[in-house]
Design a protein around this motif. Structure first.
Motif, PDB file in Angstrom:
ATOM      1  N   VAL A   1       0.843  -1.200   0.000  1.00 42.83           N
ATOM      2  CA  VAL A   1       0.000   0.000   0.000  1.00 42.83           C
ATOM      3  C   VAL A   1       0.873   1.243   0.000  1.00 42.83           C
ATOM      4  CG1 VAL A   1      -1.677   1.324   1.310  1.00 42.83           C
ATOM      5  CG2 VAL A   1      -1.946  -1.151   1.072  1.00 42.83           C
ATOM      6  N   SER A   2       1.875   1.272   0.856  1.00 43.28           N
ATOM      7  CA  SER A   2       2.717   2.462   0.925  1.00 43.28           C
ATOM      8  C   SER A   2       3.492   2.652  -0.371  1.00 43.28           C
ATOM      9  CB  SER A   2       3.661   2.397   2.121  1.00 43.28           C
ATOM     10  OG  SER A   2       4.562   1.317   1.983  1.00 43.28           O
ATOM     11  N   ALA A   3       3.958   1.567  -0.972  1.00 39.50           N
ATOM     12  CA  ALA A   3       4.681   1.678  -2.239  1.00 39.50           C
ATOM     13  C   ALA A   3       3.759   2.195  -3.332  1.00 39.50           C
ATOM     14  CB  ALA A   3       5.277   0.329  -2.629  1.00 39.50           C
ATOM     15  N   ALA A   4       2.523   1.727  -3.333  1.00 39.97           N
ATOM     16  CA  ALA A   4       1.562   2.191  -4.332  1.00 39.97           C
ATOM     17  C   ALA A   4       1.255   3.667  -4.141  1.00 39.97           C
ATOM     18  CB  ALA A   4       0.275   1.372  -4.245  1.00 39.97           C
TER      19      ALA A   4
ATOM     20  N   ALA B   1      -1.360   8.063   5.617  1.00 41.46           N
ATOM     21  CA  ALA B   1      -1.151   6.621   5.762  1.00 41.46           C
ATOM     22  C   ALA B   1      -0.004   6.343   6.738  1.00 41.46           C
ATOM     23  CB  ALA B   1      -0.863   5.985   4.407  1.00 41.46           C
ATOM     24  N   LYS B   2       1.065   7.114   6.615  1.00 45.67           N
ATOM     25  CA  LYS B   2       2.196   6.952   7.525  1.00 45.67           C
ATOM     26  C   LYS B   2       1.797   7.285   8.955  1.00 45.67           C
ATOM     27  CE  LYS B   2       5.897   7.593   4.191  1.00 45.67           C
ATOM     28  NZ  LYS B   2       7.015   8.440   3.740  1.00 45.67           N
TER      29      LYS B   2
ATOM     30  N   THR C   1       1.990   4.762  12.077  1.00 48.11           N
ATOM     31  CA  THR C   1       2.781   5.145  13.249  1.00 48.11           C
ATOM     32  C   THR C   1       1.928   5.117  14.514  1.00 48.11           C
ATOM     33  OG1 THR C   1       4.109   6.538  11.814  1.00 48.11           O
ATOM     34  CG2 THR C   1       4.356   6.900  14.140  1.00 48.11           C
ATOM     35  N   GLU C   2       0.686   5.562  14.408  1.00 46.86           N
ATOM     36  CA  GLU C   2      -0.213   5.498  15.564  1.00 46.86           C
ATOM     37  C   GLU C   2      -0.463   4.049  15.977  1.00 46.86           C
ATOM     38  OE1 GLU C   2      -2.742   9.649  15.069  1.00 46.86           O
ATOM     39  OE2 GLU C   2      -3.445   7.864  14.008  1.00 46.86           O
ATOM     40  N   GLY C   3      -0.553   3.172  14.995  1.00 48.11           N
ATOM     41  CA  GLY C   3      -0.708   1.743  15.284  1.00 48.11           C
ATOM     42  C   GLY C   3       0.510   1.184  16.010  1.00 48.11           C
ATOM     43  N   GLU C   4       1.693   1.615  15.584  1.00 50.68           N
ATOM     44  CA  GLU C   4       2.918   1.179  16.256  1.00 50.68           C
ATOM     45  C   GLU C   4       2.960   1.679  17.698  1.00 50.68           C
ATOM     46  OE1 GLU C   4       5.471  -0.905  14.987  1.00 50.68           O
ATOM     47  OE2 GLU C   4       3.815  -1.249  13.600  1.00 50.68           O
ATOM     48  N   LEU C   5       2.467   2.880  17.920  1.00 49.15           N
ATOM     49  CA  LEU C   5       2.414   3.427  19.275  1.00 49.15           C
ATOM     50  C   LEU C   5       1.505   2.568  20.154  1.00 49.15           C
ATOM     51  CD1 LEU C   5       2.927   5.544  21.468  1.00 49.15           C
ATOM     52  CD2 LEU C   5       1.159   6.961  20.402  1.00 49.15           C
ATOM     53  N   GLU C   6       0.359   2.196  19.645  1.00 47.75           N
ATOM     54  CA  GLU C   6      -0.566   1.355  20.413  1.00 47.75           C
ATOM     55  C   GLU C   6       0.062   0.004  20.744  1.00 47.75           C
ATOM     56  OE1 GLU C   6      -3.383   2.248  21.929  1.00 47.75           O
ATOM     57  OE2 GLU C   6      -2.801   4.220  21.194  1.00 47.75           O
ATOM     58  N   LYS C   7       0.775  -0.581  19.775  1.00 43.72           N
ATOM     59  CA  LYS C   7       1.444  -1.866  20.024  1.00 43.72           C
ATOM     60  C   LYS C   7       2.475  -1.729  21.144  1.00 43.72           C
ATOM     61  CE  LYS C   7       1.141  -3.599  15.278  1.00 43.72           C
ATOM     62  NZ  LYS C   7       1.939  -3.931  14.079  1.00 43.72           N
TER      63      LYS C   7
ATOM     64  N   ALA D   1       7.670   9.537  16.620  1.00 48.25           N
ATOM     65  CA  ALA D   1       7.320   9.234  15.233  1.00 48.25           C
ATOM     66  C   ALA D   1       5.922   9.743  14.888  1.00 48.25           C
ATOM     67  CB  ALA D   1       7.418   7.731  14.989  1.00 48.25           C
ATOM     68  N   VAL D   2       4.979   9.609  15.835  1.00 42.46           N
ATOM     69  CA  VAL D   2       3.623  10.114  15.609  1.00 42.46           C
ATOM     70  C   VAL D   2       3.652  11.631  15.451  1.00 42.46           C
ATOM     71  CG1 VAL D   2       1.366  10.480  16.697  1.00 42.46           C
ATOM     72  CG2 VAL D   2       2.396   8.192  16.699  1.00 42.46           C
ATOM     73  N   ALA D   3       4.393  12.304  16.302  1.00 44.28           N
ATOM     74  CA  ALA D   3       4.487  13.761  16.213  1.00 44.28           C
ATOM     75  C   ALA D   3       5.080  14.181  14.867  1.00 44.28           C
ATOM     76  CB  ALA D   3       5.320  14.303  17.372  1.00 44.28           C
ATOM     77  N   GLU D   4       6.122  13.471  14.426  1.00 42.09           N
ATOM     78  CA  GLU D   4       6.726  13.791  13.136  1.00 42.09           C
ATOM     79  C   GLU D   4       5.740  13.539  11.999  1.00 42.09           C
ATOM     80  OE1 GLU D   4      10.187  11.300  13.276  1.00 42.09           O
ATOM     81  OE2 GLU D   4      11.394  12.832  14.281  1.00 42.09           O
ATOM     82  N   ALA D   5       4.980  12.471  12.114  1.00 40.68           N
ATOM     83  CA  ALA D   5       3.979  12.160  11.067  1.00 40.68           C
ATOM     84  C   ALA D   5       2.885  13.218  11.040  1.00 40.68           C
ATOM     85  CB  ALA D   5       3.399  10.770  11.309  1.00 40.68           C
ATOM     86  N   LYS D   6       2.492  13.716  12.206  1.00 39.36           N
ATOM     87  CA  LYS D   6       1.481  14.770  12.248  1.00 39.36           C
ATOM     88  C   LYS D   6       1.996  16.042  11.596  1.00 39.36           C
ATOM     89  CE  LYS D   6      -1.195  13.180  16.210  1.00 39.36           C
ATOM     90  NZ  LYS D   6      -1.623  13.424  17.596  1.00 39.36           N
ATOM     91  N   VAL D   7       3.266  16.335  11.795  1.00 33.29           N
ATOM     92  CA  VAL D   7       3.881  17.497  11.136  1.00 33.29           C
ATOM     93  C   VAL D   7       3.857  17.306   9.621  1.00 33.29           C
ATOM     94  CG1 VAL D   7       6.066  18.725  10.784  1.00 33.29           C
ATOM     95  CG2 VAL D   7       5.302  18.171  13.102  1.00 33.29           C
ATOM     96  N   ALA D   8       4.181  16.097   9.177  1.00 32.17           N
ATOM     97  CA  ALA D   8       4.180  15.814   7.726  1.00 32.17           C
ATOM     98  C   ALA D   8       2.783  15.987   7.134  1.00 32.17           C
ATOM     99  CB  ALA D   8       4.704  14.406   7.466  1.00 32.17           C
ATOM    100  N   VAL D   9       1.756  15.540   7.866  1.00 34.31           N
ATOM    101  CA  VAL D   9       0.374  15.718   7.393  1.00 34.31           C
ATOM    102  C   VAL D   9       0.031  17.200   7.322  1.00 34.31           C
ATOM    103  CG1 VAL D   9      -2.054  15.373   7.987  1.00 34.31           C
ATOM    104  CG2 VAL D   9      -0.462  13.459   8.141  1.00 34.31           C
TER     105      VAL D   9
END
Length: 116
Positions: free
Chosen positions: A5-8, A77-78, A82-88, A104-112
């Motif tokens: 999915v991410s590659a697509a 998507a990222k 990342t949020e899923g990884e945080l929950e794990k 990582a979640v904070a960085e992803a939120k910045v990217a969004v």
């Protein structure tokens, strides 16, 4: 988020960027044709060339929008991954992994936010 999915999604960004380059190239050609028409003094050709320039500008803006939308989809998507990884990490009780995932979640939120 699977690798497929991410590659697509990343491929969509690449395709959109390639279309943007093509649109920019067509705009450059249209502008050169406009300059030639002005040098010849042919008002009809100048008018036609101006229309072509405007049409290619629209195409460039549309392509820029497609790139931005594709980048936003990838960033979202990222973020979801990342949020899923945080929950794990929270479920495992691994405090170091939790801290790393929060970063990582904070960085992803910045990217969004940047993609918007």
């Amino acid at each position: 988020m699977s690798a497929d999915v991410s590659a697509a999604q990343i491929d969509l960004v690449d395709v959109a960027a390639a279309r943007l380059l093509g649109a920019e190239g067509r705009r450059d050609v249209a502008e050169a044709e406009l300059d030639k028409a002005k040098q010849r003094g042919d008002q009809v050709e100048v008018a036609k060339a101006k229309v072509a320039v405007v049409e290619t500008e629209v195409a460039v803006k549309e392509a820029e929008l497609r790139v931005a939308k594709a980048e936003l989809r990838v960033a979202k998507a990222k973020l979801g991954f990342t949020e899923g990884e945080l929950e794990k990490a929270k479920q495992k009780g691994d405090q170091v992994a939790v801290a790393e995932a929060k970063v990582a979640v904070a960085e992803a939120k910045v990217a969004v936010a940047e993609a918007k």
